[in-house]
Design an enzyme around this catalytic site. Structure first.
Site, PDB file in Angstrom:
ATOM      1  N   LYS A  72       1.814  -3.720   5.152  1.00 28.42           N
ATOM      2  CA  LYS A  72       2.665  -2.630   4.649  1.00 28.42           C
ATOM      3  C   LYS A  72       2.720  -1.420   5.587  1.00 28.42           C
ATOM      4  O   LYS A  72       3.734  -0.728   5.640  1.00 28.42           O
ATOM      5  CB  LYS A  72       2.201  -2.190   3.253  1.00 28.42           C
ATOM      6  CG  LYS A  72       2.597  -3.160   2.160  1.00 28.42           C
ATOM      7  CD  LYS A  72       2.287  -2.595   0.792  1.00 28.42           C
ATOM      8  CE  LYS A  72       2.779  -3.557  -0.292  1.00 28.42           C
ATOM      9  NZ  LYS A  72       2.691  -2.965  -1.624  1.00 28.42           N
ATOM     10  N   ASP A 108       7.702   0.719  -4.224  1.00 29.38           N
ATOM     11  CA  ASP A 108       6.549   0.614  -5.136  1.00 29.38           C
ATOM     12  C   ASP A 108       6.441   1.842  -6.043  1.00 29.38           C
ATOM     13  O   ASP A 108       6.260   1.728  -7.256  1.00 29.38           O
ATOM     14  CB  ASP A 108       5.248   0.472  -4.343  1.00 29.38           C
ATOM     15  CG  ASP A 108       5.084  -0.906  -3.726  1.00 29.38           C
ATOM     16  OD1 ASP A 108       5.592  -1.888  -4.292  1.00 29.38           O
ATOM     17  OD2 ASP A 108       4.434  -1.001  -2.663  1.00 29.38           O
TER      18      ASP A 108
END
Ligand code: ATR
Length: 286
Positions: A72, A108
């Site tokens: 990420k 997210d």
């Protein structure tokens, strides 16, 4: 499953490992429901081969992909453009490719916001939010909570220095939110009477661990509890919160929410509301 033909486009997810990802099931269900000629596939990419893999995805004309652990943050240097969501979170979970130009997003945090609204009827505003954890997931959550107008966020973390570092970083970006780092339950206690939401962003609870930082019994009766953990479906935190009569929910809605936002970024189409969450609920081991 879609019929694959010469015009089929590809979405995917890169991670290592990736075999346990629930994204292929929920994304393919949404693509099929919308009648879009794409498939979504998992790619296990070893960290040593991340750069080559990203070049490959670009060269193959993959239309977009999700990024999961451990890539990420390390993917950022390989992208062409970073959306503000990814900059603030310091991490990318969604990449859109337009003729090979790769833009990184982070859905997210906004997936958390949509789940908070849908599952707990909670919108950030006045009152204190306690965020447990100061890792990658904590940073993404903090950025979205601040952007959405949270008045105060208390970050409690085992390693105080990490909470302090994260506070310093996001204070520069979100001056309207009072961000306070702490490292112990004693330091959390004075904030409990004004706390409207507690969010667990750590992995505590996946293996039966309790959260040591917060005396739930001292919280307001209308305080809400969000646990990003979704397997098991009922963590010790959620069990305790339920016993005390506090509204609480696990992280399945956030997983679906980040997926719906990625789907919209890639296709321009809204996935059928609730579909991804229903798919997840049928495949999740509770
Ligand atoms: P992620 O990107 O998923 O957030 P991470 O960056 O490794 O993962 O962060 C994990 C978070 O969970 C951290 O806040 C970590 O606390 P430390 O900063 O002190 O390491 C927290 N965490 C993990 N295991 C923990 C434990 N057993 N007790 C308390 N906190 C824990």
């Amino acid at each position: 499953m879609q019929d694959v033909n010469g015009k089929t486009g590809i979405f995917g997810i890169i991670g290592h490992p990736v075999r346990h990802s629930l994204s292929p099931a929920m994304q393919n269900a949404a693509l099929a429901a919308c009648g879009l000629n794409y498939i979504y596939v998992p790619f296990d990419v070893h960290p040593d081969r991340l750069g080559i893999a990203v070049d490959g995805l670009r060269a193959l004309g993959v239309s977009g992909f999700n990024v999961t652990i451990p890539h990420k943050t390390s993917i950022i240097p390989y992208l062409d453009v970073l959306d503000e969501s990814a900059e603030a979170a310091g991490a990318v979970n969604t990449v859109r490719s337009e003729n090979g130009l790769l833009t990184g997003f982070n859905t997210d945090g906004d997936g958390l916001l949509s789940s908070l609204a849908d599952d707990l009827d909670f919108v950030p505003g006045s009152g204190t939010i306690i965020l447990v954890g100061a890792g990658g997931a904590g940073r993404g959550a903090l950025a979205s909570l601040c952007r959405a107008g949270a008045e105060r966020v208390v970050i409690v973390n085992r390693t105080f220095e990490k909470a302090s570092e994260l506070s310093g970083l996001l204070r520069q970006r979100f001056a309207d939110t009072d961000i306070i780092p702490v490292g112990t339950a004693e330091e959390v206690r004075p904030f409990l009477k004004d706390t409207v939401l507690l969010v667990n962003t750590t992995s505590l609870g996946m293996n039966g661990e309790v959260i040591p930082f917060v005396a739930l019994g001292d919280m307001r009766a209308d305080a809400k509890i969000y646990d990003m953990v979704y397997a098991p479906a009922v963590t010790p935190l959620l069990r305790h919160a339920s016993e005390l009569g506090l509204s609480c929910v696990n992280g399945l809605g956030m997983l679906a929410g980040q997926g719906e936002l990625a789907f919209k970024i890639w296709t321009g189409v809204q996935a059928p509301p609730g579909l991804m969450k229903r798919v997840l609920a049928t495949i999740c081991i509770v």
